[in-house]
Write an enzyme that holds these catalytic residues in place. Structure first.
Site, PDB file in Angstrom:
ATOM      1  N   GLU A 187      26.926 -10.513  10.198  1.00 32.24           N
ATOM      2  CA  GLU A 187      26.629 -11.588   9.238  1.00 32.24           C
ATOM      3  C   GLU A 187      27.081 -11.090   7.936  1.00 32.24           C
ATOM      4  OE1 GLU A 187      22.215 -11.423   9.362  1.00 32.24           O
ATOM      5  OE2 GLU A 187      22.336 -13.094  10.734  1.00 32.24           O
ATOM      6  N   CYS A 227      15.047 -16.994   9.345  1.00 33.96           N
ATOM      7  CA  CYS A 227      15.026 -16.958   7.768  1.00 33.96           C
ATOM      8  C   CYS A 227      15.483 -18.194   7.400  1.00 33.96           C
ATOM      9  CB  CYS A 227      15.942 -15.808   7.388  1.00 33.96           C
ATOM     10  SG  CYS A 227      17.572 -15.602   8.408  1.00 33.96           S
TER      11      CYS A 227
END
Lengths: 676, 676
Positions: free
Chosen positions: A331, A423
């Site tokens: 990521e 998230c």
């Protein structure tokens, strides 16, 4: 409203007398030293336009409730009850950081409560907060995955370790940061101290555990620094600020801990860092924390470091949509100019963190170039992540899709109601709930109009209340009228941002450029008198004695513009993207005869914009006569046909089924055939 | 040679008197019941052709030493010394299964020692084995990652758990299986019992720990079943066979353990399974173990289950190269017809396991269709995994590449010297070292010629020694001459495989078909007399009294053939692959003007084969006048040009730089444009 006397250590600013749907707690400088520029508090700004207002209403009415319900359904709230001993059970979920999703949605819901009373939402938050408070251990520790003994059988190492045993890979400190942010927001919105007491108790524990001569490790996932600063601002407790600074200064210091490396921005002392590396959300939260601590302490070298890093991002690591963090692997931020489209990661949380960081840089430097990044990110990378209906989300935000590749977390091709690693949905909910704070800002005798959103604001300035009213059809039209209404005549400077896109370039670097060179004239006038001004840091600065009824008119050019990339962006070689105003466009198969990868958009194709009120909540589309390639009937050659191109705003793609989409179109026929 | 008296429980068969470069230990049926058909032991077969012999020599002279050296360099051997207390240090490596790489290379090296004396290699193995023996704990346990205390800090959970605490995710039993296979091979090759004693001591521990009323869990990664069977065959110890069967029967039995699900083929009892699912290597090792135990025990339902599963694989999950395990996610078998090319996983170890499984099915059923799969896998999916130089390996074996996508483990685009997860290089080394056992097979009075490889074999058959000699230029030419030389006249049946590809279809299903319908005539004659035979299970069965000097001549048709896929294989829609004999072809950019994704191969393009002795060790290429697409000069259309197509065997791709490659070419112009 409860009187300030009841919470002696909390500072209540003067402007709180103006507003406040609910009793509030200010986030105000605890010391003389802080950011030069402040946003206007949420409650003082009204969003009443056709673009943002419906999205923010959906966020308030759908997304926040959806996120609370999803936290409930997936056990995230129950985990607190189990950790508290109020219920039996195992840790539900896969990640130690699941607690933070609850904190983020509390933060978003608190912003909503601040804007409008909602007894049912208030009650729900109280109920959740009671469980959180009950779960907190006597010394302040709070991490449900670690507290629930059964979690030892969870599939991830991080949750079965003893306290602080995995500061690198675990998320105790990350969760703490979100807890602190939520606690400040909740107290500001409701005046209730329950969550704030939990937060300060935990923060007090952190100050005893971490620091010089104690545990010298730094969080693997930054965020606690931001939270500590917020707690410091409302409590004035110096230890919190000192701990935030300690964490920052210890990064890259091998004397205190074994370095984690670039993934966690822990490869060098922060003041020596020059490029944005590693996990994109961690990175942008770190840079945000550095800005905060620099503003509050004047810590040397921080600002120079984040300025260098910002140059690295905007010159080579920023998607045209404002997204950052190119690579699925880790990521993470990619190499310079590594900006793949179909395989873009461009995580929603990273875009939000990027906006947060740029807001802080704006507050440090007062330069509109940071707002250029915020605007691009908000209108494109962030807004695309949430469906118009408010209950479906992208985690990953690619700039091209074949409608099949499962680019998103949970291996889906479209927006999803929730994620195992969740998230993003609560993060976008809290971002949108706080969006109004990005529109205006102030400094002593300066008032900034950063974004163009119909509505207005009111602010205490030059010793009196000043109201601004904005009337505009932005982003579909470039005319903006700003009504200025001081109580009495008053001299101050109105800083009206002239967007970079309206001047010469899409982002403040040579990463992208307009094929037409940009720079068409914009005009600004005061009470009908055209003004000729040198821009100051990207602003038209209107310094004068303002009287009630004064009016500023800004007219921004709104042609369809072709964007091309720096030569080193391999993914965009020979390709062009379309923009109009702050909006980046995309082509979807549904508007283009069922496919888009066979389209070619030559530079001489005339393009025009057309507003379609019935489409996707009302959007302007771009149309023109492009080319499309098709196989010949005998399968031995390729036929070119004229094609009626339709491009829609990228921020509303993927609402009409999962199919092909792309932002960057070839300018000439190219034969990059797909490999099956 | 040590006499058999020295190891009373080991069975030495008669044919061992014939051969043996080194003292040997037989892997022979311990009981009357076993496979109907046996391979001819390694040492009795000579490989003397132009195709395999150089590859096997490179394997012996380069790959095995390279794998030993790599195990040494990466700490895999040192881990045993540390676990033994002979050295200090931490566990080196990331995976508990690293031990198995050492075992696999010992197995491969032992096969090599069996074929030719090599005192230095023998000494190296002794030195490694001494460390392994020293590392073994008093009760037989052996798992260096678990034994080395420092391993608790290693990044993977599996290595820090107590014994047997993670039978699902850990690899104690997997390692044990490879240890047992290595131990049998080493004892067979050298007559030394050191490693065999380690193996039996560990196996004895397993029989005490696992079983009815004891630990009822099953290995998460199958392999120990195969090893236990091999140990059982050389020791006659019934408990080993019983434990193998116990592990198989407990799979999918939720009474004994919490089921692991389909990834580990633990979603249903093995006798109820019908489709190949989960991690491909685990799956094929399981099915191999089931075949072994079925052969030895007649266990009901096993054979029916693996027959069903085999149908599932060959009808929908087998790459045209013989690879299996389509998906990068979980290294797993995909859905039916899910056979992506660029994103193919097709792990080398899975291809090897597929060959092992099909060899067992052949030994059960005596049907050439299993050898069709073995041949396809060996000539293509397995052989492509190792570079001609013998010291570079593919872990992942895609059927298309853009030369950039890092498809391989370690994110590389080409073959690599070694991997962090290094299962494949030692596995291909042991496969090639044992390749000779796939060429011939025997049953009482039946002799099978399964693969066409110049050289020969000798076997005790019909009460005497029989020699076979093969002369052929296979796979480049289809003529095979088999000289039969019994000591005396003898009646037996010679089964000469007529490959499926030479009859009507590439694999034994409708997954692929030949565009020309297949079925061109092959001929077979004995002493010049053409034979007209009904094939029996895919074999021309020549039952006669054989005399020295008899000669069988097989002539297989060797046209270039176009293969197309079942309609449901989306990745190959509208596409064709080329084969000639057992060899699958690929186009590489270097032979085709720098790109291959712009090529079109219409069905009417004439194709021909041409041998190029100087190319890639000597290969036949396929050439023809295809089409190539190029952008027009003005960039507004596409031009088709005639293109001199050159295709090379897939098994030697990626030797001339990393660039575009693909196996499946479009038959007509299609416009599947790549998304950047």
């Amino acid at each position: 409203m409860r009187g300030p006397g009841a919470r002696a250590r909390l500072r209540l600013p003067a402007f709180m007398l103006l507003c406040c749907a609910a009793p509030a707690l200010a986030e105000e400088p605890a010391k003389a030293r802080d950011y030069a520029i402040d946003p206007i508090p949420l409650t003082q700004t009204e969003i009443a336009d056709g673009f943002w207002a419906p999205r923010l209403a959906t966020n308030r009415d759908v997304s926040i409730g959806h996120a609370i319900e999803s936290c409930r359904r997936t056990g995230r709230i129950q985990n607190f009850a189990v950790a508290a001993g109020l219920a039996e059970g195992k840790f539900q979920g896969r990640y130690g950081f699941d607690d933070s999703d609850v904190y983020k949605v509390i933060e978003g819901a608190s912003h909503a409560l601040r804007l409008a009373a909602d007894p049912e939402l208030d009650r729900q938050l109280d109920e959740i907060i009671a469980k959180i408070a009950a779960a907190q251990q006597p010394d302040g520790y709070l991490y449900t995955a670690g507290q629930i003994a059964e979690a030892a059988e969870a599939p991830y190492c991080c949750v079965s370790k003893p306290r602080w045993a995995d500061i690198q890979g675990g998320h105790e400190l990350y969760n703490a940061g979100h807890l602190f942010e939520a606690a400040v927001a909740h107290a500001q919105a409701t005046g209730k101290r329950t969550l704030l007491d939990v937060a300060t108790k935990y923060a007090d524990l952190l100050t005893r555990v971490f620091g010089p001569g104690r545990n010298m490790a730094v969080p693997g996932h930054e965020e606690v620094e931001i939270g500590l600063v917020k707690l410091y601002r409302v409590t004035g407790k110096q230890e919190y600020l000192s701990l935030a600074r300690f964490f920052l200064d210890q990064r890259g210091n091998a004397a205190g801990h074994k370095l984690y490396g670039p993934y966690s921005q822990d490869h060098a002392p922060v003041v020596e860092q020059s490029s944005a590396v590693g996990h994109a959300v961690r990175a942008a939260y770190l840079y945000s924390g550095m800005a905060d601590v620099a503003a509050l302490t004047g810590a040397e070298g921080y600002v120079a470091a984040i300025d260098r890093i910002w140059q690295d991002v905007v010159s080579s690591k920023l998607y045209v949509t404002g997204g950052i963090g190119a690579t699925h692997k880790e990521e993470a931020l990619g190499d310079r100019y590594e900006l793949p489209n179909r395989m873009a990661y461009a995580e929603t949380c990273a875009a939000i963190a990027n906006a947060m960081w740029n807001q802080r840089l704006f507050r440090l430097h007062g330069d509109a170039r940071y707002v250029d990044v915020i605007e691009r990110t908000a209108y494109n990378a962030i807004l695309s992540s949430v469906a118009l209906g408010g209950d479906r989300f992208f985690y990953v935000n690619p700039l091209a899709s074949d409608g099949k590749y499962a680019f998103n977390a949970d291996r889906s091709t479209g927006r999803r109601p929730w994620f195992t690693c969740a998230c993003c949905p609560p993060n976008v909910a809290r971002f949108l709930a706080s969006f109004a704070e990005y529109v205006y800002a102030r400094r002593e005798r300066d008032l900034y109009v950063n974004l163009f959103v119909a509505g207005g604001t009111r602010v205490e300035l030059a010793g009196q209340r000043v109201r601004l009213r904005q009337a505009t059809q932005y982003p579909w039209q470039g005319e903006v009228t700003i009504g200025v209404e001081p109580e009495h005549e008053a001299e101050f400077a109105l800083h009206v941002r002239i967007p970079g896109w309206a001047r010469e370039r899409p982002v403040p670097s040579d990463l992208y450029r307009y094929l037409d060179g940009g720079g068409r004239p914009y005009t600004i006038s005061v009470n009908g008198q055209p003004q000729t001004l040198e821009l100051v840091k990207g602003y038209a600065v209107l310094q004068r004695k303002w009287r009630a009824g004064d009016s500023v008119t800004l007219s921004l050019p709104m042609p369809v513009r072709r964007v091309v990339s720096h030569d080193r962006v391999a993914a965009n070689a020979g390709r062009v993207a379309l923009e109009r105003g702050p909006v980046v466009y995309a082509v979807e198969a549904v508007d283009n005869g069922g496919s888009v990868f066979n389209l070619v958009l030559p530079d001489d194709t005339e393009l025009s914009a057309e507003h379609r009120p019935g489409l996707l909540g009302g959007v302007s589309v771009i149309t023109g006569k492009a080319l499309a390639l098709f196989p010949s009937e005998d399968g031995r050659s390729v036929v070119t046909r004229e094609h009626a191109l339709v491009a829609i705003p990228y921020n509303v793609w993927s609402h009409r089924g999962e199919d092909q989409m792309q932002v960057w179109l070839p300018r000439r026929v190219s034969l990059d055939f797909q490999i099956p």
